[in-house]
Design an enzyme around this catalytic site. Structure first.
Site, PDB file in Angstrom:
ATOM      1  N   GLY A 137      31.866 -35.306  48.502  1.00  0.00           N
ATOM      2  CA  GLY A 137      31.895 -34.639  47.210  1.00  0.00           C
ATOM      3  C   GLY A 137      31.666 -33.141  47.352  1.00  0.00           C
ATOM      4  CB  CYS A 138      32.764 -30.304  45.261  1.00  0.00           C
ATOM      5  SG  CYS A 138      32.419 -30.959  43.609  1.00  0.00           S
ATOM      6  CG  PHE A 139      27.495 -30.185  43.003  1.00  0.00           C
ATOM      7  CD1 PHE A 139      27.052 -28.874  43.119  1.00  0.00           C
ATOM      8  CD2 PHE A 139      27.855 -30.640  41.751  1.00  0.00           C
ATOM      9  CE1 PHE A 139      26.972 -28.034  42.017  1.00  0.00           C
ATOM     10  CE2 PHE A 139      27.777 -29.818  40.634  1.00  0.00           C
ATOM     11  CZ  PHE A 139      27.335 -28.517  40.766  1.00  0.00           C
TER      12      PHE A 139
END
Length: 330
Positions: A137-139
């Site tokens: 995921g990005c976070f």
């Protein structure tokens, strides 16, 4: 290495990550795109959705072909499993999933496929010998890259993290909080202490910690929606008795052979990474309090760029191939 190009299929090509992936792979020196799948746009030029691709002759297709080497799944969360169940994919085809369906260890085995967590700075050797990749995921990518060196050194204590993301992090589907009139001149905290990326972050930090250390304490994470389109900026705070010089050396050593992660001695900012596959990190220290700042482009290092990086590793080509991108500095 063979001169034959990698044959690629993309599922979910009409969304943000599918569009970014298409933009990268059109110009990748070792890739040929065989199909870009989209049921709702089948038969239309890709440029009817991704209008910056005007002039490219790529078409959306409703058909799926097994005459490919790697399949990218750019679907909504939970949709990748459904696609793999409903479509017969040859066992020799590598799969890179950009959703969250296979990121956690408890979900990593599915339909005779074993998915490796695709953070190259953590699992490069495993990725190189893998068949299937669960793209982070990005976070999760931004926070992990900021904290992995501390976890490996056994220095990670309770962490308080705040991060802000652009509107593209919410995906292409419209919602009240993604409208311009809501986002403009506005910031909001959301999913306070409950964000879905925390479990994958904790698995990675516990994977790399010294074997004789206890389980790392949970991450206290407050994400914010920001008044911009793309990028993530994270600040993680914890207690640490090491000097700033020692910590910078620790980070430089950890990332010395990773081409996309860079340590800065000066204040970092979002424009350094937007439209690139880079992560930039800066450490600050006041007394016993350490703050780790990290920033990425959520659609590139946080999604499609990292997926291409993983593809490069899977096929034994230069890790940076197709990812020499220019930041949108001005």
């Amino acid at each position: 290495m063979s001169t034959k190009k990698i044959q690629v299929g993309i599922i979910g090509g009409a969304g943000y990550t599918g569009g970014e992936l298409t933009r990268l792979l059109i110009h990748h020196p070792h890739v040929e795109i065989k199909f870009i799948h989209s049921r709702s746009n089948a038969g239309n030029l890709v440029s009817t959705v991704h209008q910056d691709l005007m002039g490219e002759k790529l078409m959306f297709s409703a058909d799926f072909s097994n005459e490919i080497d790697v399949l990218f799944l750019c679907l909504g969360h939970g949709e990748s499993k459904k696609f793999l169940v409903e479509n017969k994919i040859d066992a020799n085809i590598k799969v890179i999933d950009l959703a969250n369906d296979f990121r956690l260890q408890q979900n990593a085995s599915f339909e005779n496929r074993k998915f490796i967590y695709g953070l190259p700075e953590l699992n490069r050797e495993k990725i190189q010998s893998a068949q299937n990749i669960a793209n982070p995921g990005c976070f999760a990518t931004t926070i992990q890259l900021g904290l992995l060196p501390l976890a490996k050194a056994g220095l990670l204590k309770e962490v308080y993290t705040t991060g802000i993301t652009g509107s593209t992090g919410a995906g292409q589907s419209l919602a009240a909080t993604s409208h311009f009139s809501w986002r403009a001149n506005n910031i909001q905290a959301y999913k306070t202490l409950t964000h879905q990326h925390v479990p994958e972050i904790m698995e990675s930090l516990n994977q790399i910690k010294p074997f004789n250390h206890s389980t790392i304490e949970p991450l206290n994470f407050v994400p914010w929606r920001g008044d911009f389109t793309r990028g993530i900026f994270i600040s993680s705070q914890l207690q640490c008795d090491k000097s700033l010089e020692e910590l910078n050396e620790l980070y430089e050593s950890f990332y010395h052979d990773h081409p996309f992660t860079h340590i800065s001695n000066e204040s970092i900012f979002l424009k350094q990474v937007v439209n690139t596959n880079k992560c930039v990190i800066q450490l600050e220290k006041v007394g016993m309090q350490l703050v780790v700042h990290s920033a990425i482009d959520n659609l590139l290092k946080g999604a499609s760029g990292q997926a291409v990086q993983n593809m490069n590793l899977l096929f034994g080509i230069e890790e940076t191939a197709g990812l020499h991108l220019k930041a949108n500095y001005f």
